[in-house]
Design an enzyme around this catalytic site. Structure first.
Site, PDB file in Angstrom:
ATOM      1  N   GLU A 177     -31.418 -21.334   4.872  1.00  0.00           N
ATOM      2  CA  GLU A 177     -30.066 -21.844   5.109  1.00  0.00           C
ATOM      3  C   GLU A 177     -28.991 -20.762   4.946  1.00  0.00           C
ATOM      4  O   GLU A 177     -27.999 -20.716   5.690  1.00  0.00           O
ATOM      5  CB  GLU A 177     -29.785 -23.002   4.140  1.00  0.00           C
ATOM      6  CG  GLU A 177     -28.445 -23.658   4.319  1.00  0.00           C
ATOM      7  CD  GLU A 177     -28.259 -24.270   5.690  1.00  0.00           C
ATOM      8  OE1 GLU A 177     -28.897 -25.283   5.972  1.00  0.00           O
ATOM      9  OE2 GLU A 177     -27.480 -23.710   6.506  1.00  0.00           O
TER      10      GLU A 177
ATOM     11  N   VAL B  44     -27.388 -17.944   7.876  1.00  0.00           N
ATOM     12  CA  VAL B  44     -26.287 -18.095   8.849  1.00  0.00           C
ATOM     13  C   VAL B  44     -25.114 -18.813   8.192  1.00  0.00           C
ATOM     14  O   VAL B  44     -25.277 -19.900   7.627  1.00  0.00           O
ATOM     15  CB  VAL B  44     -26.739 -18.890  10.100  1.00  0.00           C
ATOM     16  CG1 VAL B  44     -25.587 -19.018  11.091  1.00  0.00           C
ATOM     17  CG2 VAL B  44     -27.933 -18.228  10.764  1.00  0.00           C
TER      18      VAL B  44
ATOM     19  N   GLY C 153     -23.229 -18.330   5.512  1.00  0.00           N
ATOM     20  CA  GLY C 153     -23.110 -18.453   4.055  1.00  0.00           C
ATOM     21  C   GLY C 153     -23.344 -19.855   3.538  1.00  0.00           C
ATOM     22  O   GLY C 153     -24.436 -20.405   3.646  1.00  0.00           O
TER      23      GLY C 153
ATOM     24  N   ILE D 165     -22.218 -22.758   4.552  1.00  0.00           N
ATOM     25  CA  ILE D 165     -22.156 -23.912   5.477  1.00  0.00           C
ATOM     26  C   ILE D 165     -23.579 -24.399   5.784  1.00  0.00           C
ATOM     27  O   ILE D 165     -24.428 -23.599   6.166  1.00  0.00           O
ATOM     28  CB  ILE D 165     -21.475 -23.517   6.808  1.00  0.00           C
ATOM     29  CG1 ILE D 165     -20.085 -22.932   6.565  1.00  0.00           C
ATOM     30  CG2 ILE D 165     -21.412 -24.700   7.765  1.00  0.00           C
ATOM     31  CD1 ILE D 165     -19.407 -22.436   7.842  1.00  0.00           C
TER      32      ILE D 165
ATOM     33  N   GLY E 179     -17.428  -8.466  -1.556  1.00  0.00           N
ATOM     34  CA  GLY E 179     -18.867  -8.769  -1.450  1.00  0.00           C
ATOM     35  C   GLY E 179     -19.241  -9.478  -0.163  1.00  0.00           C
ATOM     36  O   GLY E 179     -20.309 -10.082  -0.065  1.00  0.00           O
TER      37      GLY E 179
ATOM     38  N   ASP F 106     -24.637  -8.348  12.977  1.00  0.00           N
ATOM     39  CA  ASP F 106     -24.861  -9.470  12.068  1.00  0.00           C
ATOM     40  C   ASP F 106     -24.662 -10.801  12.809  1.00  0.00           C
ATOM     41  O   ASP F 106     -25.471 -11.722  12.688  1.00  0.00           O
ATOM     42  CB  ASP F 106     -23.888  -9.345  10.885  1.00  0.00           C
ATOM     43  CG  ASP F 106     -24.044 -10.456   9.876  1.00  0.00           C
ATOM     44  OD1 ASP F 106     -24.981 -10.403   9.071  1.00  0.00           O
ATOM     45  OD2 ASP F 106     -23.219 -11.387   9.899  1.00  0.00           O
TER      46      ASP F 106
ATOM     47  N   LYS G 135     -27.381 -13.826  13.791  1.00  0.00           N
ATOM     48  CA  LYS G 135     -27.122 -15.230  13.455  1.00  0.00           C
ATOM     49  C   LYS G 135     -27.148 -16.104  14.710  1.00  0.00           C
ATOM     50  O   LYS G 135     -27.653 -17.232  14.686  1.00  0.00           O
ATOM     51  CB  LYS G 135     -25.783 -15.355  12.720  1.00  0.00           C
ATOM     52  CG  LYS G 135     -25.838 -14.761  11.312  1.00  0.00           C
ATOM     53  CD  LYS G 135     -24.455 -14.577  10.729  1.00  0.00           C
ATOM     54  CE  LYS G 135     -24.493 -14.115   9.283  1.00  0.00           C
ATOM     55  NZ  LYS G 135     -23.185 -13.686   8.791  1.00  0.00           N
TER      56      LYS G 135
END
Ligand code: NAP
Ligand code: HSE
Length: 433
Positions: A129, A132, A134, A136, A187, A201, A205
């Site tokens: 999970e 993709v 963070g 959500i 971060g 990135d 995703k």
């Protein structure tokens, strides 16, 4: 109360978030999962690095075998990033019967098949999970809650770092480098932020999301990618003038039975819900043929939001009916083949910014070339005075046209004596088909 021992591979941003959540939400996690979750070991590269959290030194190791060969460890959380040794470690852990939770989109998008197959053949659960958007719950959202739908289109702001940079440039006039540094300090960015700013990135995703949404394997090379490094404040100003904003969008659409897969900066109308997603927030806008329009929104990066997704995956494993001693997971996805559209043929509206000599006949030459390639113009803007070299900025906005038509015509336009440079080409998405 049953106890389960888990191991963490990595104690960086995400690992830290996971430790904090396991500590602060211990009671809730016990009630929800029926297990007391105990961290048995944490793998890092540097044992002496300050971690900024309260973790017993005894737990920290640089020896992966201490985790691999400990049969009491049932679930391994991979939060190291990169391809190797993350890939090899996960495969070895699965050979030892350990369930996996990972946040590693790069690895999933490039080597996912082998990992999923290993999990399936060993009856193990493999959860991702956090890979993709963070915090959500988009993976479960698509893979469980939307499976009754034919998904026709999906648009995502799926990279927190670039959304943070674009937001700060647009709203506070921050420079690109300064905004990136802030995103790194928070971060959000990858260890190598090239992955964020050049769109890799988001490309990973999108491959993961498209695979779930369209039930097919996506070869990462079939996902077109552009980053945000060419976006300048002047482009943002023009977008504002058009009542639009610029976002790095990950888009998959089914068009004439082919999938369009692309990640690129996109001008979108200010009134669209995605235009109002700022900072490190992410959002995924999905059109399903039964559910209609749906938008998932939340924090797309950072220690606690991402840790939330990782720990929830651990709880999902514990709550499933899986027997942790005798692995018996039977989750299977049937995949089918889909045709992929060639990006050169994918159509959109375009914004073109060029610097040209401020002299009679220039616009005529340019529009003649656009006409030759059958590119229809919606508007042309020239503002301001010429610079010291005698150049002035012009902006052209086209009607819907293919990328090939745009690139071919712009190549020819660049060779005109009166054209100094084509400075930027940005797609426009007005969500009208
Ligand atoms: P990070 O801060 O760079 O942390 C990586 C951790 O892994 C560090 O603790 C590092 O050890 C350890 N590590 C790396 N290579 C190792 C090796 N070969 N052997 C042992 N330990 C190793 O990264 P992060 O931001 O937490 O991201 C981790 C993963 O989550 C990545 O796949 C990333 O894409 C994904 N992700 C991140 C976010 C986010 O917001 N940051 C969100 C979603 C997904 P040392 O500390 O000793 O160097
Ligand atoms: N670097 C990633 C981002 C982390 O900025 O979105 C979350 O996947």
């Amino acid at each position: 109360m049953k106890k389960v021992r888990i191991a963490l591979l990595g104690l960086g941003n995400v690992g830290r978030g996971v430790c904090m959540i396991l500590n602060s939400n211990k009671e809730e996690i016990m009630k929800r999962s029926g297990y007391e979750v105990e961290i048995a070991k944490i793998l890092v590269r540097d044992k002496n690095k300050p971690r900024g959290i309260d973790v017993s030194k005894e737990l920290i190791t640089t020896d992966f075998n201490e985790i691999l060969n400990d049969d009491s460890i049932k679930v391994v959380l991979e939060m190291m990033g990169g391809i190797e040794p993350a890939r090899e470690y996960m495969l070895q852990c699965m050979d030892k019967g350990k369930h996996i939770v990972t946040a590693n989109k790069m690895l999933l998008a490039t080597n996912g098949d082998e990992l999923f197959e290993k999990a399936d053949s060993n009856g193990l659960m493999f959860k991702y999970e956090a890979s993709v958007a963070g915090g959500i719950p988009i993976i479960n959202g698509i893979d469980e809650s939307l499976t009754a739908n034919k998904i026709k289109e999906l648009y995502g702001i799926v990279n927190g770092t670039t959304n943070y940079i674009l937001t700060k440039m647009e709203s506070e006039g921050l420079g690109f480098d300064e905004a990136l540094k802030e995103a790194q300090d928070m971060g959000y960015a990858e260890a190598d932020p090239t992955s964020d700013i050049e769109g890799y990135d988001a490309q990973y995703k999108l491959a993961i999301l498209s695979s779930l949404a369209f039930g097919t394997k996506i070869d990462i090379d079939n996902v077109y990618r552009e980053g945000i490094t060419n976006i300048k404040p002047i482009d943002m100003d023009y977008a504002k003038e058009f009542k639009m904003v610029i976002k790095l969008l990950a888009i998959v659409k089914e068009n004439n039975e082919k999938l369009e897969l692309r990640v690129h900066p996109t001008m979108i109308p200010k009134k669209h819900p995605l235009a109002n997603v700022y900072d490190s927030f992410n959002a995924v806008f999905v059109k399903g043929n039964a559910v209609g329009d749906l938008m998932f929104y939340g924090r797309g990066a950072g220690d606690l939001p991402t840790g939330s997704a990782v720990v929830s995956d651990v709880i999902a494993i514990l709550r499933s009916n899986i027997d942790l001693e005798n692995n018996n997971s039977v989750v299977k996805n049937n995949l089918w083949d889909r045709k992929i559209a060639d990006i050169k043929e994918v159509k959109s509206k375009f914004y073109i910014r060029a610097s040209v000599l401020d002299e009679p006949g220039v616009l005529g030459e340019i529009t003649a070339i656009l006409g030759k390639y059958n590119v229809s113009l919606r508007s042309v803007i020239q503002k301001g005075d010429q610079n010291e070299e005698g150049n002035v900025t012009i902006v052209l906005v086209t009607h819907t046209t293919s990328q090939k038509q745009i690139y071919d015509s712009c190549n020819e336009i660049s060779s005109l004596r009166s054209v100094n440079n084509i400075d930027n080409i940005i797609r426009i998405e007005d969500f009208k088909n």
